[in-house]
Design an enzyme around this catalytic site. Structure first.
Site: not given
Length: 399
Positions: A161, A323, A304, A293, A328, A387
């Site tokens: 990502c 998103k 976050e 994010h 995403h 990730f």
């Protein structure tokens, strides 16, 4: 050290073709969420994604179709063409002076998925002989390089990502160092394929309902697809050709958690934001808005939000998660979100976070929601937490 500016932007997303379509959807709170169905999945739990419309897919195929191109390269080409056109670049602006840095998390997912299915059901003689050049992660970067005759360095970051954000950050570093005068930078992903979708279902991180970042009733992310490409130039190069400058890439920071493969570390995410602030020569108080994010998973949003408090203290600026609008898009997410962040900077508006219903005490943060919020002067930060524990933060500001 050279200053780096943006002179063009292009996007392909579930919101439509074009960077303007993406920004307006984010600003106005219009989601690209659509029903999706994959016949090869016998029990499909999640029935929606931020997918391109059938008309847009057909348009992309007609313009960018080629027997050696997977849609991931086609998306990147369409976005790059738009960015180059807005920047007003001509044939003499490429060559060795121009590099390419376009990331992708999956590469040619459609080609890979269809060939596995054919191999299982029809045998090895039915496979696409052009599979290798279509599957490889660097295909999008290479096709963009070929399209414009950009013979400078060509890179493909494949960092999940954070692929697009790191690709843009790498381009910034190269321009500052004098390794190129301009770069075509961003990310592309065309991952809405049966096999890919099923393994994301099995990971249990996708919502079967609405994507609700930071909301107490959040229960997962919404997968998306698309591409975002930006024309980055040194300020000197842009001014020399009389280009319109959209904004400056003021700061970039990236680091690794070196911890859990799937769960972000708030300390390391906060450190990443701090690196971007130091790189920009700014303080936390100079940031007017953060595009997070913001996946909408139970774990991500808590960590976050904790990272934002570590970085900004009690004065966390208005935050948005976009998103729920564009999905995403994995390796393209950072580029799409930076384009939205630049739109926010230029319009002095923080887009709303869709589907937010109630604050979660465990998150301790309420995002902009309901409608766009007016912003004062200041820079805008865009964060990617991938990730593998790979973090990237970009800061844009007025020139």
């Amino acid at each position: 050290m050279q200053r780096v500016v943006v002179t063009g932007m292009g996007a392909v997303s579930a919101c439509g073709l074009g960077a303007d379509a993406l920004w307006l959807a984010a600003r106005d709170g219009i989601s690209g969420r659509k029903p999706v169905h994959f016949p090869e999945i016998d029990t499909q739990r999640v029935g929606h994604a931020a997918a391109l419309s059938d008309a847009d897919k057909a348009h992309v195929a007609a313009i960018a179709g080629h027997r050696m191109r997977d849609p991931v390269a086609g998306y990147a080409l369409i976005a790059a063409r738009e960015a180059v056109a807005q920047a007003g670049l001509g044939p003499d602006d490429f060559g060795d002076a121009c590099g390419v840095s376009i990331g992708s998390g999956f590469g040619g997912a459609q080609t890979l998925n269809s060939n596995y299915l054919k191999f299982a059901t029809q045998g090895s003689m039915r496979l696409d002989p052009m599979s290798v050049p279509k599957i490889m992660n660097n295909a999008a970067a290479s096709w963009v390089s070929i399209e414009f005759g950009a013979t400078g360095p060509a890179y493909c970051m494949a960092t999940a990502c954070s692929s697009a954000s790191q690709s843009i950050g790498l381009a910034v570093q190269m321009l500052r160092a004098g390794a190129a005068s301009r770069m075509l930078a961003g990310g592309s992903e065309a991952c809405l394929e049966g096999g890919v979708f099923r393994v994301w279902e099995l990971l249990r991180v996708m919502t079967a309902d609405l994507n609700r970042p930071f909301s107490q009733d959040r229960n997962g992310m919404m997968l998306g697809e698309g591409a975002g490409v930006l024309v980055l130039e040194t300020l000197d190069a842009a001014q020399a050709r009389g280009a319109e400058v959209l904004c400056e890439i003021k700061g970039y920071g990236t680091n690794s958690d070196a911890g859990d493969l799937l769960r972000p570390d708030p300390d390391r995410a906060a450190a990443c934001m701090g690196l971007a602030l130091r790189d920009a020569g700014l303080t936390a108080g100079d940031i007017a808005h953060v595009n997070t994010h913001g996946t909408g998973t139970v774990a991500n949003d808590v960590t976050e939000a904790a990272a934002l408090r570590l970085c900004f203290g009690d004065a966390v600026p208005p935050v948005t998660a976009t998103k729920p609008v564009h999905g995403h898009a994995l390796g393209a997410a950072g580029a799409l979100e930076l384009i939205v962040s630049i739109g926010a900077l230029r319009a002095r508006l923080a887009p709303p976070t869709l589907n937010f219903s109630e604050a979660d005490p465990k998150v301790g943060l309420t995002p902009v929601h309901g409608q766009a919020m007016a912003l004062g002067a200041g820079a805008v930060m865009s964060n990617s937490l991938a990730f593998g524990g790979i973090n990237a933060s970009l800061i844009v500001a007025d020139v």
